[in-house]
Design a protein around this motif. Structure first.
Motif, mmCIF file in Angstrom:
data_model
loop_
_atom_site.group_PDB
_atom_site.id
_atom_site.type_symbol
_atom_site.label_atom_id
_atom_site.label_comp_id
_atom_site.label_asym_id
_atom_site.label_seq_id
_atom_site.Cartn_x
_atom_site.Cartn_y
_atom_site.Cartn_z
ATOM 1 N N GLY A 13 39.682 9.455 40.748
ATOM 2 C CA GLY A 13 39.736 9.548 42.210
ATOM 3 C C GLY A 13 38.351 9.865 42.745
ATOM 4 N N PRO A 14 38.241 10.251 44.022
ATOM 5 C CA PRO A 14 36.927 10.548 44.588
ATOM 6 C C PRO A 14 36.174 11.625 43.797
ATOM 7 C CG PRO A 14 38.623 10.622 46.296
ATOM 8 C CD PRO A 14 39.332 10.366 45.015
ATOM 9 N N GLU A 34 41.626 7.043 33.147
ATOM 10 C CA GLU A 34 42.451 7.016 34.369
ATOM 11 C C GLU A 34 43.811 6.385 34.032
ATOM 12 O OE1 GLU A 34 42.502 7.831 37.821
ATOM 13 O OE2 GLU A 34 44.435 6.839 37.569
ATOM 14 N N GLY A 40 40.024 5.103 42.185
ATOM 15 C CA GLY A 40 40.141 5.517 43.592
ATOM 16 C C GLY A 40 41.196 6.562 43.884
ATOM 17 N N GLY A 41 42.021 6.937 42.910
ATOM 18 C CA GLY A 41 42.992 8.015 43.093
ATOM 19 C C GLY A 41 43.875 7.805 44.311
ATOM 20 N N VAL A 43 43.202 7.802 47.409
ATOM 21 C CA VAL A 43 42.667 6.960 48.488
ATOM 22 C C VAL A 43 43.094 5.509 48.253
ATOM 23 C CG1 VAL A 43 40.609 6.333 49.801
ATOM 24 C CG2 VAL A 43 40.667 8.492 48.556
ATOM 25 N N GLU A 85 45.424 4.496 30.940
ATOM 26 C CA GLU A 85 45.718 5.408 29.829
ATOM 27 C C GLU A 85 45.937 6.810 30.380
ATOM 28 O OE1 GLU A 85 43.485 5.361 26.194
ATOM 29 O OE2 GLU A 85 42.681 3.366 26.637
ATOM 30 N N GLU A 86 47.089 7.374 30.090
ATOM 31 C CA GLU A 86 47.376 8.728 30.574
ATOM 32 C C GLU A 86 46.997 9.750 29.513
ATOM 33 O OE1 GLU A 86 51.260 9.377 32.359
ATOM 34 O OE2 GLU A 86 51.134 11.482 31.732
ATOM 35 N N THR A 119 39.718 15.917 36.730
ATOM 36 C CA THR A 119 39.789 15.586 38.161
ATOM 37 C C THR A 119 41.093 14.820 38.372
ATOM 38 O OG1 THR A 119 38.424 13.633 37.677
ATOM 39 C CG2 THR A 119 37.296 15.540 38.618
ATOM 40 N N ALA A 120 42.196 15.472 37.990
ATOM 41 C CA ALA A 120 43.492 14.777 37.912
ATOM 42 C C ALA A 120 44.290 14.817 39.208
ATOM 43 C CB ALA A 120 44.316 15.386 36.770
ATOM 44 N N HIS A 122 46.823 15.513 41.830
ATOM 45 C CA HIS A 122 48.127 16.172 41.677
ATOM 46 C C HIS A 122 48.758 15.798 40.351
ATOM 47 C CE1 HIS A 122 47.634 17.240 45.790
ATOM 48 N NE2 HIS A 122 47.755 16.012 46.229
ATOM 49 N N ALA A 124 49.123 12.665 37.178
ATOM 50 C CA ALA A 124 49.409 11.227 37.177
ATOM 51 C C ALA A 124 50.596 11.040 38.106
ATOM 52 C CB ALA A 124 49.736 10.784 35.765
ATOM 53 N N ALA A 291 37.691 19.814 38.966
ATOM 54 C CA ALA A 291 37.174 19.615 40.326
ATOM 55 C C ALA A 291 38.184 18.794 41.114
ATOM 56 C CB ALA A 291 35.828 18.880 40.267
ATOM 57 N N ASP A 293 41.340 18.066 43.880
ATOM 58 C CA ASP A 293 42.634 18.655 44.237
ATOM 59 C C ASP A 293 43.248 19.481 43.113
ATOM 60 O OD1 ASP A 293 42.328 17.378 46.636
ATOM 61 O OD2 ASP A 293 44.201 16.241 46.542
ATOM 62 N N THR A 302 42.000 21.318 49.955
ATOM 63 C CA THR A 302 42.090 20.071 49.173
ATOM 64 C C THR A 302 41.723 18.867 50.046
ATOM 65 O OG1 THR A 302 44.445 20.101 49.630
ATOM 66 C CG2 THR A 302 43.769 20.844 47.453
ATOM 67 N N THR A 305 35.933 15.571 50.351
ATOM 68 C CA THR A 305 34.553 16.064 50.374
ATOM 69 C C THR A 305 34.393 17.343 49.558
ATOM 70 O OG1 THR A 305 35.174 16.868 52.542
ATOM 71 C CG2 THR A 305 33.505 15.191 52.481
HETATM 72 C C1 LIG Z 1 47.770 10.134 53.323
HETATM 73 C C2 LIG Z 1 46.571 10.950 52.933
HETATM 74 C C3 LIG Z 1 45.479 11.003 53.768
HETATM 75 C C4 LIG Z 1 44.353 11.763 53.404
HETATM 76 N N1 LIG Z 1 43.286 11.803 54.272
HETATM 77 C C5 LIG Z 1 42.189 12.516 53.908
HETATM 78 C C6 LIG Z 1 41.054 12.571 54.777
HETATM 79 O O1 LIG Z 1 41.055 12.009 55.865
HETATM 80 N N2 LIG Z 1 39.965 13.259 54.344
HETATM 81 C C7 LIG Z 1 39.933 13.920 53.130
HETATM 82 O O2 LIG Z 1 38.906 14.508 52.788
HETATM 83 N N3 LIG Z 1 40.998 13.904 52.322
HETATM 84 C C8 LIG Z 1 42.120 13.215 52.676
HETATM 85 N N4 LIG Z 1 43.204 13.207 51.853
HETATM 86 C C9 LIG Z 1 43.129 13.988 50.596
HETATM 87 C C10 LIG Z 1 42.290 13.262 49.562
HETATM 88 O O3 LIG Z 1 42.772 11.949 49.350
HETATM 89 C C11 LIG Z 1 42.318 14.060 48.277
HETATM 90 O O4 LIG Z 1 41.781 15.333 48.516
HETATM 91 C C12 LIG Z 1 41.476 13.340 47.218
HETATM 92 O O5 LIG Z 1 42.002 12.075 46.902
HETATM 93 C C13 LIG Z 1 41.443 14.201 45.947
HETATM 94 O O6 LIG Z 1 40.625 13.532 45.026
HETATM 95 P P1 LIG Z 1 40.744 13.826 43.488
HETATM 96 O O7 LIG Z 1 39.754 12.921 42.831
HETATM 97 O O8 LIG Z 1 40.687 15.285 43.260
HETATM 98 O O9 LIG Z 1 42.250 13.407 43.072
HETATM 99 P P2 LIG Z 1 43.061 12.047 43.257
HETATM 100 O O10 LIG Z 1 42.553 11.220 44.365
HETATM 101 O O11 LIG Z 1 44.494 12.455 43.279
HETATM 102 O O12 LIG Z 1 42.775 11.271 41.888
HETATM 103 C C14 LIG Z 1 43.257 11.788 40.680
HETATM 104 C C15 LIG Z 1 43.355 10.657 39.679
HETATM 105 O O13 LIG Z 1 43.617 11.200 38.386
HETATM 106 C C16 LIG Z 1 44.547 10.375 37.714
HETATM 107 N N5 LIG Z 1 45.242 11.182 36.706
HETATM 108 C C17 LIG Z 1 46.049 12.242 36.923
HETATM 109 N N6 LIG Z 1 46.540 12.717 35.763
HETATM 110 C C18 LIG Z 1 46.044 11.916 34.795
HETATM 111 C C19 LIG Z 1 46.180 11.886 33.381
HETATM 112 N N7 LIG Z 1 46.936 12.775 32.722
HETATM 113 N N8 LIG Z 1 45.523 10.922 32.681
HETATM 114 C C20 LIG Z 1 44.737 10.015 33.341
HETATM 115 N N9 LIG Z 1 44.571 9.989 34.671
HETATM 116 C C21 LIG Z 1 45.215 10.936 35.386
HETATM 117 C C22 LIG Z 1 45.484 9.910 38.831
HETATM 118 O O14 LIG Z 1 46.150 8.718 38.466
HETATM 119 C C23 LIG Z 1 44.504 9.707 39.996
HETATM 120 O O15 LIG Z 1 44.011 8.379 40.061
HETATM 121 C C24 LIG Z 1 44.331 12.475 52.176
HETATM 122 C C25 LIG Z 1 45.437 12.408 51.308
HETATM 123 C C26 LIG Z 1 46.543 11.657 51.677
HETATM 124 C C27 LIG Z 1 47.720 11.594 50.735
#
Ligand SMILES: Cc1cc2nc3c(=O)[nH]c(=O)nc-3n(C[C@H](O)[C@H](O)[C@H](O)COP(=O)(O)OP(=O)(O)OC[C@H]3O[C@@H](n4cnc5c(N)ncnc54)[C@H](O)[C@@H]3O)c2cc1C
Length: 334
Positions: A13-14, A34, A40-41, A43, A85-86, A119-120, A122, A124, A291, A293, A302, A305
């Motif tokens: 993800g981001p 991933e 892209g998680g 997003v 791959e999980e 950086t998982a 919430h 998978a 890092a 969420d 969460t 940025t």
């Molecule tokens: C509808 C909506 C609107 C939003 N709008 C905003 C906004 O305007 N501004 C903002 O800052 N934030 C916004 N957010 C929140 C933002 O999207 C999240 O804070 C951000 O995506 C978190 O990034 P991340 O990389 O921590 O996790 P994620 O984006 O959740 O990515 C985590 C990735 O890890 C992968 N993963 C998880 N477990 C495993 C595993 N065991 N093995 C392999 N891969 C795994 C998942 O498949 C996923 O692709 C919004 C969220 C939603 C739902």
């Protein structure tokens, strides 16, 4: 090839893509793993066609564009990327006198690494599905859990199920693409979505462009090879109506669970986050950072940025730990 790398990033993800950039910038070799088939998680999976306004340096950016930019930046040092791959297991072992981490996935590994950044998000995630027997058999035949590309729905009869923002957003957002009226099915009378979106959809109802089915549930799917109609029951009156439907879009949210990660012996913050020291982003296991969420501490916000900032802290600390150096900033300007 499963070579030993300096830093493995769990989740693209981001936060994961930002961590990949910073790890590469600090000359670390990197592997990203991933579970989804895409980068892209949330997003990319949940709001690819919505605009985001709060990412520094981007006054207004479409979700897909943000993912594209994060990927361009995150992949520029050529990490090994494993999609689909999980990650499930984590072990610590000794190789040539060096302590390393061994990561196992549902279909590959062990992947050896000197440090891990989780950086998982919430966890998978999987879409919540309708409780209709055999619903999985309709996958690829007209049932959708995401709207990734609007064009998939061009000139199609669509039934959207859900009462939240996503359902309302797409009842509005597909107006220029799908055949109208778009049916909106919700099991309650009241929507959880933004009032302004509900009002906009009600106005479109007056023009015959949206059809509301409240206190209703989809009971049956019909079609031969591909979806053609659904039966919708009004749960108050018991009346059932068969409605044309080539695309059934169920936007009922996601189940997500940390899964196996929660059993690795890491201290948790609440039920769904890994406790980190926010000054280093290290978890309670040495060499394992988190890092985005998934990372928790008192007062955590969460947002993308925030996760990107934590990714920078995690990658810089992981790199310094591997080399036994003090953490120092390294400017990227050339
Ligand atoms: C509808 C909506 C609107 C939003 N709008 C905003 C906004 O305007 N501004 C903002 O800052 N934030 C916004 N957010 C929140 C933002 O999207 C999240 O804070 C951000 O995506 C978190 O990034 P991340 O990389 O921590 O996790 P994620 O984006 O959740 O990515 C985590 C990735 O890890 C992968 N993963 C998880 N477990 C495993 C595993 N065991 N093995 C392999 N891969 C795994 C998942 O498949 C996923 O692709 C919004 C969220 C939603 C739902």
């Amino acid at each position: 090839m499963n070579d030993l790398v300096d830093i493995t990033i769990l989740g693209a993800g981001p936060a994961g893509l930002a961590a990949a950039y910073y790890a590469g910038h600090r000359d670390a070799s990197v592997r990203i793993i991933e579970s989804l088939e895409q980068l892209g998680g949330q997003v990319a999976a949940v709001y690819p066609e919505k605009h985001v306004y709060d990412v520094a340096g981007h006054p207004k950016v479409l979700g897909t564009k943000l993912v594209e930019l994060c990927a361009e930046q995150g992949l520029q040092y050529g990490p090994d990327v494993r999609l689909g791959e999980e990650v499930q297991t984590l072990e610590r072992l000794s190789q040539n006198g060096e302590e390393v981490l061994a990561i196992g996935t549902d279909s590959g590994g062990p992947y050896l690494t000197r440090a891990l950044i989780i950086t998982a998000g919430h966890g998978a995630f999987e879409p919540r599905k309708l409780g209709i027997e055999g619903i999985d058999d309709w996958e690829g035949k007209g049932i959708h859990y995401f709207v990734r590309e609007k064009d998939v729905f061009r000139d199609r009869t669509c039934v959207i199920v859900g009462g939240g923002d996503s359902a309302l957003d797409w009842a509005l957002g597909l107006q220029d693409t799908a055949k109208t009226p778009i049916a909106l099915v919700h099991r309650r009378d009241n929507f959880r979505a933004l009032e302004s979106s509900v009002n906009e959809a009600r106005a479109l109802e007056g023009e015959g462009r949206v059809r509301f089915f409240t206190s209703c549930e989809v009971r049956e799917l019909h079609g031969d090879g591909s979806l053609q109609a659904v039966s919708i029951e009004n749960t108050k009156t018991g009346d059932v109506e068969q409605v044309p439907c080539e695309a059934l879009i169920t936007l009922l949210g996601f189940h997500s669970h940390l899964g196996a990660i929660a059993d690795w012996g890491l201290e948790l913050h609440g039920k769904r986050q890994l406790m980190i020291d926010p000054t280093t982003c290290e978890t309670t296991l040495p060499g394992v950072y988190a890092a985005g969420d998934v990372a928790g501490y008192e007062g955590k916000i969460t947002l993308s940025t925030i996760g990107m900032g934590e990714a920078a802290i995690a990658a810089n600390n992981a790199g310094a730990r591997i080399r036994g150096e003090k953490v120092q900033p390294k400017y990227s300007t050339d």
